[in-house]
Motif scaffolding. Structure first.
Motif, PDB file in Angstrom:
ATOM      1  N   PHE A   1      10.811  11.934   6.567  1.00  0.00           N
ATOM      2  CA  PHE A   1      10.498  10.562   6.176  1.00  0.00           C
ATOM      3  C   PHE A   1       9.087  10.457   5.622  1.00  0.00           C
ATOM      4  CE2 PHE A   1      14.043   9.217   9.000  1.00  0.00           C
ATOM      5  CZ  PHE A   1      14.761   8.566   8.024  1.00  0.00           C
ATOM      6  N   LEU A   2       8.163  11.114   6.312  1.00  0.00           N
ATOM      7  CA  LEU A   2       6.773  11.033   5.861  1.00  0.00           C
ATOM      8  C   LEU A   2       6.646  11.615   4.454  1.00  0.00           C
ATOM      9  CD1 LEU A   2       4.847  12.000   9.130  1.00  0.00           C
ATOM     10  CD2 LEU A   2       5.054   9.742   8.101  1.00  0.00           C
ATOM     11  N   MET A   3       7.348  12.693   4.229  1.00  0.00           N
ATOM     12  CA  MET A   3       7.230  13.341   2.914  1.00  0.00           C
ATOM     13  C   MET A   3       7.830  12.465   1.820  1.00  0.00           C
ATOM     14  SD  MET A   3       7.164  17.387   3.644  1.00  0.00           S
ATOM     15  CE  MET A   3       8.561  17.772   4.509  1.00  0.00           C
ATOM     16  N   LYS A   4       8.862  11.704   2.181  1.00  0.00           N
ATOM     17  CA  LYS A   4       9.432  10.756   1.219  1.00  0.00           C
ATOM     18  C   LYS A   4       8.366   9.774   0.741  1.00  0.00           C
ATOM     19  CE  LYS A   4      14.216  10.060   2.530  1.00  0.00           C
ATOM     20  NZ  LYS A   4      14.904  10.421   1.294  1.00  0.00           N
ATOM     21  N   TRP A   5       7.451   9.418   1.659  1.00  0.00           N
ATOM     22  CA  TRP A   5       6.385   8.482   1.285  1.00  0.00           C
ATOM     23  C   TRP A   5       5.148   9.221   0.751  1.00  0.00           C
ATOM     24  CZ3 TRP A   5       7.302   6.576   6.861  1.00  0.00           C
ATOM     25  CH2 TRP A   5       8.484   5.837   6.904  1.00  0.00           C
ATOM     26  N   ASN A   6       5.367  10.488   0.377  1.00  0.00           N
ATOM     27  CA  ASN A   6       4.305  11.320  -0.181  1.00  0.00           C
ATOM     28  C   ASN A   6       3.127  11.545   0.751  1.00  0.00           C
ATOM     29  OD1 ASN A   6       5.677  11.739  -2.586  1.00  0.00           O
ATOM     30  ND2 ASN A   6       4.979   9.742  -3.355  1.00  0.00           N
TER      31      ASN A   6
ATOM     32  N   TYR B   1       7.046   3.330   9.386  1.00  0.00           N
ATOM     33  CA  TYR B   1       6.157   2.907   8.306  1.00  0.00           C
ATOM     34  C   TYR B   1       5.186   1.828   8.787  1.00  0.00           C
ATOM     35  CZ  TYR B   1       4.457   1.213   3.865  1.00  0.00           C
ATOM     36  OH  TYR B   1       3.640   0.847   2.852  1.00  0.00           O
ATOM     37  N   TRP B   2       5.746   0.805   9.455  1.00  0.00           N
ATOM     38  CA  TRP B   2       4.901  -0.316   9.876  1.00  0.00           C
ATOM     39  C   TRP B   2       3.861   0.072  10.914  1.00  0.00           C
ATOM     40  CZ3 TRP B   2       4.665  -3.492   6.399  1.00  0.00           C
ATOM     41  CH2 TRP B   2       5.776  -3.966   5.709  1.00  0.00           C
ATOM     42  N   LYS B   3       4.195   1.083  11.709  1.00  0.00           N
ATOM     43  CA  LYS B   3       3.230   1.503  12.724  1.00  0.00           C
ATOM     44  C   LYS B   3       2.079   2.277  12.089  1.00  0.00           C
ATOM     45  CE  LYS B   3       4.896   0.001  16.607  1.00  0.00           C
ATOM     46  NZ  LYS B   3       4.388  -0.348  17.903  1.00  0.00           N
ATOM     47  N   ILE B   4       2.393   2.985  11.014  1.00  0.00           N
ATOM     48  CA  ILE B   4       1.357   3.797  10.383  1.00  0.00           C
ATOM     49  C   ILE B   4       0.508   2.952   9.437  1.00  0.00           C
ATOM     50  CG2 ILE B   4       0.923   5.781   8.884  1.00  0.00           C
ATOM     51  CD1 ILE B   4       3.493   6.986   9.808  1.00  0.00           C
ATOM     52  N   ALA B   5       1.188   2.043   8.715  1.00  0.00           N
ATOM     53  CA  ALA B   5       0.530   1.309   7.640  1.00  0.00           C
ATOM     54  C   ALA B   5      -0.799   0.635   8.043  1.00  0.00           C
ATOM     55  CB  ALA B   5       1.495   0.289   7.058  1.00  0.00           C
ATOM     56  N   PRO B   6      -0.866  -0.049   9.207  1.00  0.00           N
ATOM     57  CA  PRO B   6      -2.125  -0.736   9.512  1.00  0.00           C
ATOM     58  C   PRO B   6      -3.317   0.211   9.636  1.00  0.00           C
ATOM     59  CG  PRO B   6      -0.398  -1.387  11.028  1.00  0.00           C
ATOM     60  CD  PRO B   6       0.125  -0.252  10.238  1.00  0.00           C
ATOM     61  N   PHE B   7      -3.043   1.492   9.838  1.00  0.00           N
ATOM     62  CA  PHE B   7      -4.147   2.423  10.052  1.00  0.00           C
ATOM     63  C   PHE B   7      -4.681   3.046   8.755  1.00  0.00           C
ATOM     64  CE2 PHE B   7      -2.062   2.470  14.218  1.00  0.00           C
ATOM     65  CZ  PHE B   7      -3.153   2.105  14.978  1.00  0.00           C
ATOM     66  N   ILE B   8      -4.029   2.683   7.662  1.00  0.00           N
ATOM     67  CA  ILE B   8      -4.491   3.275   6.405  1.00  0.00           C
ATOM     68  C   ILE B   8      -5.761   2.576   5.962  1.00  0.00           C
ATOM     69  CG2 ILE B   8      -3.836   3.921   4.067  1.00  0.00           C
ATOM     70  CD1 ILE B   8      -1.025   2.940   4.846  1.00  0.00           C
ATOM     71  N   LYS B   9      -6.761   3.373   5.718  1.00  0.00           N
ATOM     72  CA  LYS B   9      -8.012   2.790   5.205  1.00  0.00           C
ATOM     73  C   LYS B   9      -8.027   2.968   3.699  1.00  0.00           C
ATOM     74  CE  LYS B   9     -10.690   4.179   9.088  1.00  0.00           C
ATOM     75  NZ  LYS B   9     -10.689   5.574   9.180  1.00  0.00           N
ATOM     76  N   LYS B  10      -8.370   1.909   3.029  1.00  0.00           N
ATOM     77  CA  LYS B  10      -8.383   2.043   1.568  1.00  0.00           C
ATOM     78  C   LYS B  10      -9.814   1.935   1.090  1.00  0.00           C
ATOM     79  CE  LYS B  10      -4.751   3.251  -0.206  1.00  0.00           C
ATOM     80  NZ  LYS B  10      -3.641   3.121  -1.067  1.00  0.00           N
TER      81      LYS B  10
ATOM     82  N   GLN C   1       0.838  -1.194   0.000  1.00  0.00           N
ATOM     83  CA  GLN C   1       0.000   0.000   0.000  1.00  0.00           C
ATOM     84  C   GLN C   1       0.871   1.240   0.000  1.00  0.00           C
ATOM     85  OE1 GLN C   1      -2.533  -0.267   3.369  1.00  0.00           O
ATOM     86  NE2 GLN C   1      -3.969  -1.615   2.336  1.00  0.00           N
ATOM     87  N   SER C   2       0.345   2.230  -0.597  1.00  0.00           N
ATOM     88  CA  SER C   2       1.110   3.464  -0.604  1.00  0.00           C
ATOM     89  C   SER C   2       0.548   4.379   0.476  1.00  0.00           C
ATOM     90  CB  SER C   2       0.957   4.097  -1.974  1.00  0.00           C
ATOM     91  OG  SER C   2       1.045   5.483  -1.849  1.00  0.00           O
ATOM     92  N   LEU C   3       1.411   5.175   1.036  1.00  0.00           N
ATOM     93  CA  LEU C   3       0.939   6.125   2.038  1.00  0.00           C
ATOM     94  C   LEU C   3       0.586   7.461   1.376  1.00  0.00           C
ATOM     95  CD1 LEU C   3       3.449   5.579   4.979  1.00  0.00           C
ATOM     96  CD2 LEU C   3       1.338   4.388   4.496  1.00  0.00           C
ATOM     97  N   ALA C   4       0.734   7.507   0.061  1.00  0.00           N
ATOM     98  CA  ALA C   4       0.545   8.773  -0.648  1.00  0.00           C
ATOM     99  C   ALA C   4      -0.834   9.362  -0.359  1.00  0.00           C
ATOM    100  CB  ALA C   4       0.709   8.559  -2.150  1.00  0.00           C
ATOM    101  N   GLY C   5      -0.842  10.642  -0.104  1.00  0.00           N
ATOM    102  CA  GLY C   5      -2.101  11.335   0.090  1.00  0.00           C
ATOM    103  C   GLY C   5      -2.596  11.316   1.525  1.00  0.00           C
ATOM    104  N   LEU C   6      -1.947  10.516   2.369  1.00  0.00           N
ATOM    105  CA  LEU C   6      -2.363  10.433   3.775  1.00  0.00           C
ATOM    106  C   LEU C   6      -2.097  11.785   4.456  1.00  0.00           C
ATOM    107  CD1 LEU C   6      -3.289   7.828   5.318  1.00  0.00           C
ATOM    108  CD2 LEU C   6      -1.000   7.823   6.330  1.00  0.00           C
ATOM    109  N   ARG C   7      -3.048  12.255   5.264  1.00  0.00           N
ATOM    110  CA  ARG C   7      -2.830  13.524   5.967  1.00  0.00           C
ATOM    111  C   ARG C   7      -2.453  13.231   7.415  1.00  0.00           C
ATOM    112  NH1 ARG C   7      -8.533  15.110   3.899  1.00  0.00           N
ATOM    113  NH2 ARG C   7      -8.499  12.896   4.377  1.00  0.00           N
ATOM    114  N   VAL C   8      -1.230  13.579   7.769  1.00  0.00           N
ATOM    115  CA  VAL C   8      -0.730  13.252   9.110  1.00  0.00           C
ATOM    116  C   VAL C   8      -0.350  14.532   9.863  1.00  0.00           C
ATOM    117  CG1 VAL C   8       1.108  12.102  10.402  1.00  0.00           C
ATOM    118  CG2 VAL C   8       0.109  10.980   8.410  1.00  0.00           C
TER     119      VAL C   8
END
Ligand code: ADP
Length: 530
Positions: free
Chosen positions: A427-432, A521-530, A404-411
């Motif tokens: 780092f976050l910006m690297k993942w867009n 990355y791994w801590k944030i990734a599970p919270f991404i809703k697609k 999954q991409s983190l692109a577009g996520l607002r943190v």
């Protein structure tokens, strides 16, 4: 020496007193006279007696009345009394209060041997009681002292915990900055001549971090503040991961690193995989550290099955320097190295094996070592695990998230430390990721009122408003979509209490600083809703 036992002789007739004094002359006691009931009462109040010899017939207040009054006082309630009476008279049994203390009587004319024998008996009883009382007193004092020592130790342990928690925060925060800045520098196309310096920087900071983690771990174990997880994992995968992480290091030292897992070792077991990794990393790390060239072999074998428990043996053998016979018994002690030149040559703190042993034993296992100087060492760990019915594990949530991409996520990054702000944001910006920053909890709450976010990274210690309170405020917001978004704490504390606190304040998880980018990355990734 305790003072001599005292005997009070009560008689209105001085010649009777003289006779008694004469008879008791050889006893090691102090004899006190009272010539009336009143005088006896007075003296019994003021001094402590082993025994009273009481004449019954006296003018005014007789012996029975006198004893009745003496018995009313708590102090003399149990004081032994011998009546001396010319006629045998059972009247004293009717006297109030008489039944409580020891009472005897002697008729006149006194038979010397009998009299002396009785008095001696009472005096001895008194002496024994005194000895007992002294013992009780001593024990009480010892208990008091012990309690005081315990309280002091508890206080000391508490302040040690507090100190460590504060220090870990203070040290890990700048370390976080150093480690991650080095990583960033490496990724920004450094000149060739800079790479080595950056790597030294990274290596040293990581080493320092390792040391701090060891010390924190050790103190946590010491304080009994460690919990073990029970999660399903595949031991072959775990061993593989460790193999890969040491492979480069081993090859660079002309060491053949080999990992084998026996066929009868179950595929999936339940236990604390993170702690198992820690145990193996410590032992394998030592094996490689203390071997110049040759072979390091890591084996996992099945030992026994008891119901749904399986005992596994993990054996790490090396062809390294070995441990001298007279040092071998000390290697599991804290801050102990086999030789004082070890630190200079190999580094280390002497804490690794102490931690490893405790981690093994706290899980119901055991560890032992066999070694011969100059030939090598074998460390064997036996650990129980729970059997799982599965023969493999599905790719878990986290693995799926890889794609999954983190692109577009607002943190929203809430952090007062400028350097940390920059590092996390970079780092976050690297993942867009779209990053917004708040310098403290108060600003974060205001921002959360106005804009919509997908996730908050929340530092805990901040001026104005800390991370806990800011989370509470956000969770209270009515009609605001941010009310329920994931809030992940950024904490430098490694203590379980602090982690529990994080959840009670409504946060969704935590990342321990300093983190490496993939952890973030791994801590944030599970919270991404697609
Ligand atoms: P350290 O941080 O010094 O490695 P450890 O507690 O891990 O601390 O180890 C304690 C000491 O035991 C080491 O300093 C070393 O002297 C000895 N030791 C441990 N493992 C080995 C090994 N595989 N070969 C030789 N010596 C070892």
């Amino acid at each position: 020496m305790s003072p001599k036992p005292k005997i009070l002789i009560v008689d209105d007739n001085v010649s009777n007193i003289l006779v008694i004094e004469e008879l008791l002359g050889d006893l090691d006691v102090e004899l006190i006279r009272a010539k009336s009931g009143l005088e006896a009462i007075e003296k019994a109040k003021q001094q402590e007696f082993a025994l009273i010899l009481m004449d019954v017939q006296m003018p005014g207040m007789d012996g029975f009345e006198t004893v009745e009054i003496i018995r009313q006082d708590e102090k003399t309630l149990l004081l032994p009394i011998i009546y001396i009476t010319a006629i045998y008279n059972e009247n004293y049994y009717r006297t109030k209060g008489i039944k409580t203390g020891a009472v005897d009587f002697i008729t006149k004319p006194i038979i010397p041997d009998l009299f002396i024998g009785k008095v001696t008996l009472f005096v001895n009883l008194y002496k024994q009681r005194m000895i007992l009382e002294q013992e009780v007193q001593k024990r009480k004092e010892a208990e008091e002292e012990m309690k005081l020592a315990r309280d002091l130790a508890r206080q000391a342990a508490q302040s040690k915990q507090l100190f460590l928690s504060t220090m870990s925060h203070e040290i890990r925060t700048p370390l976080n900055a150093i480690v991650n800045t080095a990583k960033l520098l490496k990724e920004e196309n450094p000149r060739d001549d800079q790479i080595e310096d950056i790597e030294i920087l990274e290596f040293s900071a990581e080493n320092l971090l390792h040391l701090i983690n060891d010390i924190l771990d050790f103190s946590k174990i010491d304080a009994g503040k460690i919990e073990f997880e029970a999660i399903e994992f595949e031991i072959r995968k775990l061993m593989n991961g460790i193999h890969q992480s040491f492979d480069y290091h081993a090859t660079s030292k002309e060491i053949t690193l080999e990992f084998t897992v026996a066929q009868d070792v179950p595929a999936v077991i339940v236990g604390d995989s993170a702690r198992l990794s820690q145990i193996l990393i410590n032992i394998v790390g030592n094996a490689i550290k203390f071997t110049e060239k040759g072979k390091v072999l890591v084996e996992a074998a099945f030992l026994a099955k008891r119901g749904n428990i399986v005992d596994l043996v993990l054996r790490v053998s090396d062809s390294g320097i070995g441990i001298p016979e007279d040092k071998i018994q000390f290697v599991f002690e804290s801050f102990t190295q086999a030789s004082s030149s070890t630190t200079r040559k190999y580094g280390g703190t002497g804490l690794g094996l102490a931690i490893t042993k405790k981690l093994v034993e706290m899980q119901g296992g055991s560890i032992e070592v066999k070694s011969r100087e100059g030939e090598g060492s074998i460390f064997s760990v036996t650990l129980p695990f729970v059997l799982s019915e599965k023969d493999h594990l599905d790719e878990d949530m986290l693995m799926k998230a890889t794609f999954q991409s983190l692109a577009g996520l607002r943190v929203l990054v809430v952090e007062d430390n400028l350097v940390n702000q920059k590092i996390v944001s970079k780092f976050l910006m690297k993942w867009n990721v779209n990053v917004d920053v708040a310098e403290n909890g108060k600003i974060a709450v205001e921002k959360a009122r106005r804009s919509r976010y997908d996730l908050v990274l929340m530092d805990l210690h901040m001026p104005e408003m800390n991370g806990y309170d800011a989370t509470l405020e956000i969770r209270k917001m009515e009609n605001n979509p941010n009310k329920d978004i994931p809030i992940i704490a950024l904490t430098a504390s490694a203590f379980i209490e602090d982690r529990e606190k994080i959840y009670t304040y409504g946060m969704s998880g935590y990342i321990i600083k300093p983190f490496n980018p993939s952890e973030l990355y791994w801590k944030i990734a599970p919270f991404i809703k697609k």
